[in-house]
Design a protein around this motif. Structure first.
Motif, PDB file in Angstrom:
ATOM      1  N   SER A   1     -80.272 -14.990 -60.271  1.00  0.00           N
ATOM      2  CA  SER A   1     -78.864 -15.266 -60.008  1.00  0.00           C
ATOM      3  C   SER A   1     -77.968 -14.902 -61.180  1.00  0.00           C
ATOM      4  CB  SER A   1     -78.677 -16.747 -59.655  1.00  0.00           C
ATOM      5  OG  SER A   1     -78.931 -17.575 -60.782  1.00  0.00           O
TER       6      SER A   1
ATOM      7  N   LYS B   1     -76.231 -17.949 -62.643  1.00  0.00           N
ATOM      8  CA  LYS B   1     -75.366 -18.761 -61.785  1.00  0.00           C
ATOM      9  C   LYS B   1     -76.039 -20.072 -61.418  1.00  0.00           C
ATOM     10  CE  LYS B   1     -72.861 -18.656 -57.372  1.00  0.00           C
ATOM     11  NZ  LYS B   1     -72.526 -17.831 -56.175  1.00  0.00           N
TER      12      LYS B   1
ATOM     13  N   TYR C   1     -77.887 -22.881 -45.846  1.00  0.00           N
ATOM     14  CA  TYR C   1     -77.904 -21.607 -45.143  1.00  0.00           C
ATOM     15  C   TYR C   1     -76.866 -21.555 -44.028  1.00  0.00           C
ATOM     16  CZ  TYR C   1     -82.005 -19.570 -47.335  1.00  0.00           C
ATOM     17  OH  TYR C   1     -82.863 -19.010 -48.237  1.00  0.00           O
TER      18      TYR C   1
ATOM     19  N   SER D   1     -77.160 -15.872 -43.069  1.00  0.00           N
ATOM     20  CA  SER D   1     -78.018 -15.784 -44.256  1.00  0.00           C
ATOM     21  C   SER D   1     -79.460 -15.517 -43.862  1.00  0.00           C
ATOM     22  CB  SER D   1     -77.947 -17.082 -45.065  1.00  0.00           C
ATOM     23  OG  SER D   1     -76.631 -17.351 -45.474  1.00  0.00           O
TER      24      SER D   1
ATOM     25  N   VAL E   1     -80.272 -19.766 -53.748  1.00  0.00           N
ATOM     26  CA  VAL E   1     -80.242 -18.380 -54.194  1.00  0.00           C
ATOM     27  C   VAL E   1     -80.966 -17.476 -53.201  1.00  0.00           C
ATOM     28  CG1 VAL E   1     -82.318 -18.479 -55.614  1.00  0.00           C
ATOM     29  CG2 VAL E   1     -80.512 -16.904 -56.218  1.00  0.00           C
TER      30      VAL E   1
ATOM     31  N   GLU F   1     -78.248 -16.449 -50.732  1.00  0.00           N
ATOM     32  CA  GLU F   1     -77.222 -15.558 -51.256  1.00  0.00           C
ATOM     33  C   GLU F   1     -77.743 -14.162 -51.559  1.00  0.00           C
ATOM     34  OE1 GLU F   1     -74.839 -17.018 -54.395  1.00  0.00           O
ATOM     35  OE2 GLU F   1     -74.396 -18.920 -53.390  1.00  0.00           O
ATOM     36  N   TYR F   2     -79.057 -14.019 -51.666  1.00  0.00           N
ATOM     37  CA  TYR F   2     -79.626 -12.720 -52.000  1.00  0.00           C
ATOM     38  C   TYR F   2     -80.566 -12.218 -50.904  1.00  0.00           C
ATOM     39  CZ  TYR F   2     -77.525 -13.686 -56.492  1.00  0.00           C
ATOM     40  OH  TYR F   2     -76.601 -13.969 -57.485  1.00  0.00           O
ATOM     41  N   ASP F   3     -80.168 -12.452 -49.654  1.00  0.00           N
ATOM     42  CA  ASP F   3     -80.869 -11.918 -48.483  1.00  0.00           C
ATOM     43  C   ASP F   3     -82.363 -12.215 -48.474  1.00  0.00           C
ATOM     44  OD1 ASP F   3     -78.551 -10.894 -47.396  1.00  0.00           O
ATOM     45  OD2 ASP F   3     -78.774  -8.943 -48.343  1.00  0.00           O
TER      46      ASP F   3
END
Length: 305
Positions: A124, A127, A184, A188, A264, A267-269
């Motif tokens: 991340s 983050k 989610y 997502s 995370v 947010e990152y597929d």
């Protein structure tokens, strides 16, 4: 048991460890040894009744692990994070992992398989810094690499078994079911792992291949992903196999900050970009299950009328 190639399994009375133990028993190439803090628990006694060797070993006590691992060719290791109110006592995850690594090396173990997760802080870009269930595993992986032990890590996704275990994500409603999870949203992507099928297959593939230098297994991390999809798509599959409506609910929090920060993945597929099934594990002989098989053998059996 015919084999003398002992594989010691940590967490043998839990989901991951029991899955690996069952795969070893079914295959027969290796002899599983169950390592547990309480060899007199009901689950441990059931294993003994089946002829499985059950040995006491406490991850907070390296000396007990050295004794438990004597004669083992390989180890399957999991560490359990302290996550109140789910897990409120016991050694830290770092203590568990480092003791397992040190004891394995001292006992002469030849190959160490670690159940792990990616480094969320790194992924991340700083983050998310509270995802200790993942980040601590990366510290353990670094320690494992520095130990000199031949090893490999299996990176897991969201357990499909959490539909009915631990989080109980699939709940009955007046018209069908509701599928819920934290954070989610409807678009997502999540990486899902069918633990009871694909973890055992992956461990066996590594164990049967690690002695072949041409495979270059040691030091590698292998994502174990059965499927990558959104939760609404998963709900649709469940609805189809059960023949009833299945809604999706996104919850704001689990109440545990370190668990929430595993967002995370959302947010990152789903993080893992490896093709499904993982071609590296498939090349080693792992035979992955499919979501269609999971629906028929698990969801329909458990929730069908």
């Amino acid at each position: 048991m015919s084999s003398s190639r002992i594989v010691s399994v940590f967490g043998a009375t839990g989901l991951q460890g029991s899955t690996v133990l069952e795969a070893l028993l079914k295959d027969g190439t290796f002899t599983p040894r169950a390592i547990t803090r309480n060899p007199d628990s009901e689950a441990a006694l059931r294993l003994k009744e089946r002829g499985v060797e059950v040995v006491e070993g406490d991850s907070s006590n390296k000396a007990s692990l050295v004794r438990a691992l004597q004669g083992s060719e390989a180890v399957f290791a999991i560490t359990v994070p302290l996550l109140p109110p789910v897990v409120t006592s016991g050694p830290s995850e770092l203590t568990q992992g480092k003791n397992m690594v040190d004891a394995s090396k001292e006992a002469g173990v030849k190959f160490f398989i670690f159940s792990s997760l990616p480094d969320m802080t790194k992924l991340s870009g700083g983050k998310y810094t509270k995802a200790s269930p993942a980040d601590d595993k990366q510290v353990i992986e670094d320690y494992l690499k520095a130990s000199g032990l031949a090893h490999a890590s299996l990176l897991l996704g969201a357990f499909l078994e959490n539909l009915w275990l631990l989080h109980h994500e699939l709940k009955k409603t007046s018209i069908g079911f509701d599928l819920s999870t934290i954070i989610y949203g409807p678009t997502s992507l999540q990486s899902f792992t069918w633990i009871e099928h694909d973890l055992g297959e992956s461990v066996l593939a590594l164990l049967k291949s690690y002695t072949d230098p041409s495979k270059t297994i040691s030091g590698k991390s292998y994502p174990v992903v059965t499927s990558k999809m959104t939760y609404p798509d998963l709900a649709a599959m469940i609805s189809k196999v059960l023949g009833v409506p299945v809604t999706f609910t996104s919850l704001a929090t689990s109440g545990i900050p370190s668990v929430d920060e595993l967002v995370v993945f959302a947010e990152y597929d789903g993080i893992y970009t490896v093709p499904i099934p993982n071609p590296d594990l498939a090349a080693l002989g792992a035979k992955f299950g499919t979501m269609e098989q999971f629906m028929e053998t698990e969801v329909k059996r458990r929730y069908g009328q």
